[in-house]
Design an enzyme around this catalytic site. Structure first.
Site, short mmCIF file in Angstrom:
data_model
loop_
_atom_site.label_atom_id
_atom_site.label_comp_id
_atom_site.label_asym_id
_atom_site.label_seq_id
_atom_site.Cartn_x
_atom_site.Cartn_y
_atom_site.Cartn_z
N ASP A 149 0.81 -1.21 0.00
CA ASP A 149 0.00 0.00 0.00
C ASP A 149 0.85 1.27 0.00
O ASP A 149 0.45 2.29 -0.55
CB ASP A 149 -0.94 0.00 1.21
CG ASP A 149 -2.20 -0.81 0.96
OD1 ASP A 149 -2.30 -1.42 -0.13
OD2 ASP A 149 -3.07 -0.85 1.84
N GLY A 150 2.02 1.23 0.64
CA GLY A 150 2.89 2.40 0.64
C GLY A 150 3.35 2.75 -0.76
O GLY A 150 3.38 3.93 -1.15
#
Length: 357
Positions: free
Chosen positions: A68-69
């Site tokens: 997700d980062g």
């Protein structure tokens, strides 16, 4: 869609991401699509989203290879250029990425052949009483990951600036905007305004405003509610407040949230999607509101958000409920819904209303 230019954001610390990047580059070469690596950890100073997008040749599609980062970094670029973003899932607890690494070629084929859905996500925009700045020496203390901080966001050139409404910052957030303390022994004191009216003055470790997408990130860890990513709302959540009222507030998308650092407070850092972008002093303020544009993410099928929530959060059934037996499905999944339910989003139910008999 017509796919001419692809931007690639890779989590270089994961061998599987590096291997998936080779697959993407090979696919681009086969289909005469220009592929540009966007290395957010490149040598030298970090660039803002606009400069990074221009350096990548304004891609039509941004592909992220990581968790997700990594997706958030790619989303920052895609939102700047109104490009599509496709997240390849190489993370562990993510909610944002779409396809596994093994399916990256078929996913790119689907995009090129228009066999895709577009999932629009709310973004947050900001105004502030002053331009954000990072004080000298702060970057060494909060150095982010393997490289320098992103620069403070510039001012949007297409918006009006005045003393009452503040300065429009050229930045968007997919997850959240956070105002947080800089010293461990001193909380920030902040007046919180919703839709122009004072809600309360808080003393807390941090105060955050999240999108529905960001409700499963920092806001969730701080005790905030889980909100469907299809919803339109802002979620305000205080973090460790020194007051009896510690609940989240969910506002409508046209109800902005204002955060003013009070006179006796210490300075407060402004983080956007987890990255420090500046510091506010007492008397300064930021206004957080729904951005007029949306992020456009590639979906190859319906997203089972609640199934993913159950899986990612390791939700377990109550022992007493399990002892009562397995629940029967609430709705049949073998026939289309009747006409009065045809407007509902039900995963696994065939499209189209059943005949009303």
């Amino acid at each position: 869609m017509t796919l001419n230019r692809l931007g690639l954001v890779v989590h270089g610390g994961r061998p599987e991401a590096v291997e998936a990047a080779r697959v993407v580059r090979a696919w681009c070469e086969e289909h005469a699509v220009r592929c540009t690596d966007i290395d957010v950890w490149g040598e030298g100073g970090r660039r803002g989203a606009r400069a990074e997008v221009e350096a990548a040749g304004n891609p039509d599609l941004v592909v992220t290879l990581g968790g997700d980062g990594t997706f958030l970094r790619g989303a920052r670029l895609a939102a700047q250029n109104d490009a599509l973003v496709l997240g390849v899932d190489l993370g562990r607890v993510g909610f944002l990425t779409e396809v596994p690494a093994s399916g990256v070629r078929s996913a790119l084929d689907a995009v090129r052949e228009d066999r895709l859905r577009t999932d629009t996500r709310m973004l947050l925009a900001l105004r502030a009483s002053c331009r954000l700045k990072v004080p000298a020496g702060l970057e060494d203390w909060v150095r982010y990951g393997r490289g320098p901080l992103l620069p403070p966001p510039p001012v949007r050139p297409d918006c009006e600036v005045n003393d009452e409404w503040g300065i429009p910052l050229d930045v968007t957030a997919l997850n959240d905007v956070v105002l947080e303390k800089l010293a461990r022994d001193r909380q920030v004191s902040v007046g919180v305004y919703v839709s122009g009216r004072l809600l309360a003055a808080y003393s807390a470790d941090a105060l955050l405003v999240a999108t529905p997408t960001g409700s499963t990130a920092y806001s969730f860890a701080a005790g905030g509610p889980v909100v469907s990513p299809r919803a339109e709302a802002l979620v305000f959540t205080p973090v460790a407040p020194h007051m009896a009222f510690d609940r989240s507030i969910v506002t409508a998308p046209d109800e902005p949230v204002g955060l003013r650092v009070l006179e006796r407070s210490g300075p407060a850092a402004v983080s956007i999607d987890g990255q420090v972008r500046g510091v506010l002093d007492p008397g300064d303020w930021i206004g957080v509101y729904a951005a007029p544009r949306r992020l456009r993410a590639v979906r190859l099928g319906p997203m089972d958000f609640y199934g993913r929530l159950r899986e990612r959060m390791n939700l377990t059934d109550a022992p007493a409920a399990v002892a009562d037996g397995s629940p029967a499905p609430l709705w049949s999944v073998s026939t289309p819904p009747p006409g009065d339910l045809a407007h509902l989003a039900l995963l696994g139910v065939p499209d189209g209303p059943a005949p009303i008999l």
